[in-house]
Design an enzyme around this catalytic site. Structure first.
Site, PDB file in Angstrom:
ATOM      1  N   GLY A  31      34.122  46.671  35.510  1.00 49.41           N
ATOM      2  CA  GLY A  31      34.657  47.275  36.836  1.00 49.41           C
ATOM      3  C   GLY A  31      36.188  47.203  36.954  1.00 49.41           C
ATOM      4  O   GLY A  31      37.008  47.321  36.189  1.00 49.41           O
ATOM      5  N   ASP A  33      37.949  44.597  37.490  1.00 49.84           N
ATOM      6  CA  ASP A  33      38.302  43.404  36.712  1.00 49.84           C
ATOM      7  C   ASP A  33      38.764  43.890  35.310  1.00 49.84           C
ATOM      8  O   ASP A  33      40.045  43.384  35.055  1.00 49.84           O
ATOM      9  CB  ASP A  33      37.087  42.419  36.782  1.00 49.84           C
TER      10      ASP A  33
HETATM   11  N1  APR Z   1      40.709  50.888  41.030  1.00 46.64           N
HETATM   12  C1  APR Z   1      40.091  50.662  42.229  1.00 46.64           C
HETATM   13  N2  APR Z   1      38.860  50.342  42.474  1.00 46.64           N
HETATM   14  C2  APR Z   1      37.955  50.301  41.427  1.00 46.64           C
HETATM   15  C3  APR Z   1      38.448  50.601  39.948  1.00 46.64           C
HETATM   16  C4  APR Z   1      39.904  50.748  40.008  1.00 46.64           C
HETATM   17  N3  APR Z   1      40.376  51.070  38.667  1.00 46.64           N
HETATM   18  N4  APR Z   1      37.107  50.574  39.126  1.00 46.64           N
HETATM   19  C5  APR Z   1      36.278  50.023  39.917  1.00 46.64           C
HETATM   20  N5  APR Z   1      36.658  50.299  41.301  1.00 46.64           N
HETATM   21  C6  APR Z   1      35.946  49.889  42.468  1.00 46.64           C
HETATM   22  C7  APR Z   1      34.371  50.252  42.443  1.00 46.64           C
HETATM   23  O1  APR Z   1      34.185  51.547  42.437  1.00 46.64           O
HETATM   24  C8  APR Z   1      33.778  49.414  43.580  1.00 46.64           C
HETATM   25  O2  APR Z   1      33.785  50.124  44.540  1.00 46.64           O
HETATM   26  O3  APR Z   1      35.759  48.407  42.767  1.00 46.64           O
HETATM   27  C9  APR Z   1      34.767  48.082  43.563  1.00 46.64           C
HETATM   28  C10 APR Z   1      34.241  46.733  43.163  1.00 46.64           C
HETATM   29  O4  APR Z   1      33.303  46.863  41.988  1.00 46.64           O
HETATM   30  P1  APR Z   1      33.456  46.066  40.743  1.00 46.64           P
HETATM   31  O5  APR Z   1      34.691  45.922  39.936  1.00 46.64           O
HETATM   32  O6  APR Z   1      32.196  46.099  40.164  1.00 46.64           O
HETATM   33  O7  APR Z   1      33.520  44.504  41.575  1.00 46.64           O
HETATM   34  P2  APR Z   1      32.533  43.659  42.488  1.00 46.64           P
HETATM   35  O8  APR Z   1      31.279  44.490  42.836  1.00 46.64           O
HETATM   36  O9  APR Z   1      33.390  42.640  43.167  1.00 46.64           O
HETATM   37  O10 APR Z   1      31.608  42.817  41.134  1.00 46.64           O
HETATM   38  C11 APR Z   1      32.633  41.596  40.696  1.00 46.64           C
HETATM   39  O11 APR Z   1      32.229  42.873  38.219  1.00 46.64           O
HETATM   40  O12 APR Z   1      33.710  43.239  37.030  1.00 46.64           O
HETATM   41  C12 APR Z   1      32.839  42.169  37.209  1.00 46.64           C
HETATM   42  O13 APR Z   1      34.154  40.576  36.335  1.00 46.64           O
HETATM   43  C13 APR Z   1      33.546  40.979  37.854  1.00 46.64           C
HETATM   44  O14 APR Z   1      31.842  39.489  37.553  1.00 46.64           O
HETATM   45  C14 APR Z   1      32.660  40.491  38.282  1.00 46.64           C
HETATM   46  C15 APR Z   1      31.880  41.393  38.984  1.00 46.64           C
END
Ligand code: APR
Length: 325
Positions: A31, A33
């Site tokens: 995601g 991260d």
């Molecule tokens: N820019 C902005 N928003 C983004 C991007 C980006 N490049 N990529 C993804 N998103 C959005 C997703 O569409 C979602 O709405 O960020 C939001 C949060 O999604 P995740 O990244 O999956 O985070 P989260 O749901 O908090 O889960 C965290 O996911 O990536 C892993 O290491 C992280 O274990 C942790 C978990």
């Protein structure tokens, strides 16, 4: 405008700090991260290794390295387990901890993703509401510009009932043909008011209203702030307008704001529809039923919902520009 809702890739945002939706290890993931680590380069992970992890609801700061942002604030949102395990409180805490950390670092601009709304499964409309309410509360007491970055439209929906309600209101009100220009509308409104004033046996209230005809936008705004017992700061923060713009309006009695700005103040003052129309007229505007933006704002005023962040969520969902400076 202290809170912007934008569609973008957070790694491209040129702000003082971007917030990462991390996990407790802080050692990267998928995601947002994964995207942030890829864009920042390996030095980010190297610094994260020195932090000893991060508890859910807390936040830690690193440099931004190859990102356009100076800092990355890593926070950990809750994993959604149905809503009965304190998820909301933990999500509020994740936003609050990140904002406080940004304040400590004197960050003027911060960008958030929609924390927990991806892998962690938090329902998107609830995640959005928590984000907007928590950031909005913080901005009532602090001067900062915050961007809530929505990565994809699918990740962004307001409640389906509210969406259907507004869509129906638009259908009822939206007219295809274009209304007169703003000058014609304004001239029409002034002519009507003068004709009323000249009529015999005009009730007292209307005389006062006519006396106020030459009251400028700025004068009416300041009068309404006083009548509501608000401070200037309470009003412009509730209107999601920054201090500089308010000072311009306050110091120039003939200042003509944009239509969204005039509407934002009508919302902040919680004016009923007729008074909101009066305030708009002072700026040379009228609610137009040839504009979905106007109809959506009118919908919220007619339903006495003056939460500007909820209105902006709805405007965003209907692909309209947002209220505020
Ligand atoms: N820019 C902005 N928003 C983004 C991007 C980006 N490049 N990529 C993804 N998103 C959005 C997703 O569409 C979602 O709405 O960020 C939001 C949060 O999604 P995740 O990244 O999956 O985070 P989260 O749901 O908090 O889960 C965290 O996911 O990536 C892993 O290491 C992280 O274990 C942790 C978990």
């Amino acid at each position: 405008m202290p809170l912007h809702i934008v569609r973008n890739d957070i790694t491209a945002m040129k702000v003082d700090a971007i917030v990462n939706a991390a996990n407790e290890s802080l050692l990267g993931g998928g995601g947002v991260d994964g995207a942030i680590h890829r864009a920042a380069g390996p030095e980010l992970l190297a610094e994260c290794r020195t932090l000893g992890g991060c508890k859910t609801g807390c936040a830690k700061l690193t440099k931004g390295y190859r990102l356009p942002a100076r800092f990355v604030i890593h926070t950990v949102g809750p994993i959604w387990r149905g809503g009965g395990h304190g998820e909301r409180e933990l999500l509020v805490s994740a936003y609050r901890s990140s904002l406080e950390l940004a304040l400590e670092q004197d960050c003027r601009t911060v960008a958030f993703p929609l924390i927990s709304s991806g892998v962690y499964g938090y329902p998107k409309d609830q995640a959005l509401k928590v984000a907007v309410d928590t950031i909005g509360d913080f901005l009532l007491a602090n001067d900062m510009t915050v961007y809530l970055v929505i990565f994809d439209r699918a990740a962004y929906t307001i409640g389906s009932r509210l969406f259907a309600d507004i869509a129906a209101y638009i259908d009822d009100c939206y007219v295809e043909q274009h209304t007169e220009s703003r000058e014609e509308e304004y001239r029409r409104a002034m002519a009507f008011a003068c004709a009323q004033a000249a009529a015999p046996g005009v009730p007292e209230g209307l005389n006062q209203a006519v006396e106020r005809l030459d009251e400028s936008f700025s004068q009416m705004l300041l009068r309404k702030i006083d009548e509501k017992g608000m401070t200037d700061a309470q009003c412009y923060k509730k209107a999601n307008i920054d201090r500089k713009l308010f000072s311009k309006i306050r110091s120039d009695v003939h200042y003509k704001p944009s239509k969204p700005t005039a509407m934002a103040f009508a919302i902040a003052l919680e004016l009923p529809l007729d008074q909101a129309r009066q305030l708009l007229e002072k700026a040379g505007f009228a609610f137009s039923h040839a504009s979905k933006f106007d109809i959506i704002v009118e919908y919220f005023i007619a339903h006495q919902n003056y939460n500007i962040f909820e209105i902006n969520e709805a405007l965003f969902a209907f692909d309209q520009s947002l209220l505020g400076g």
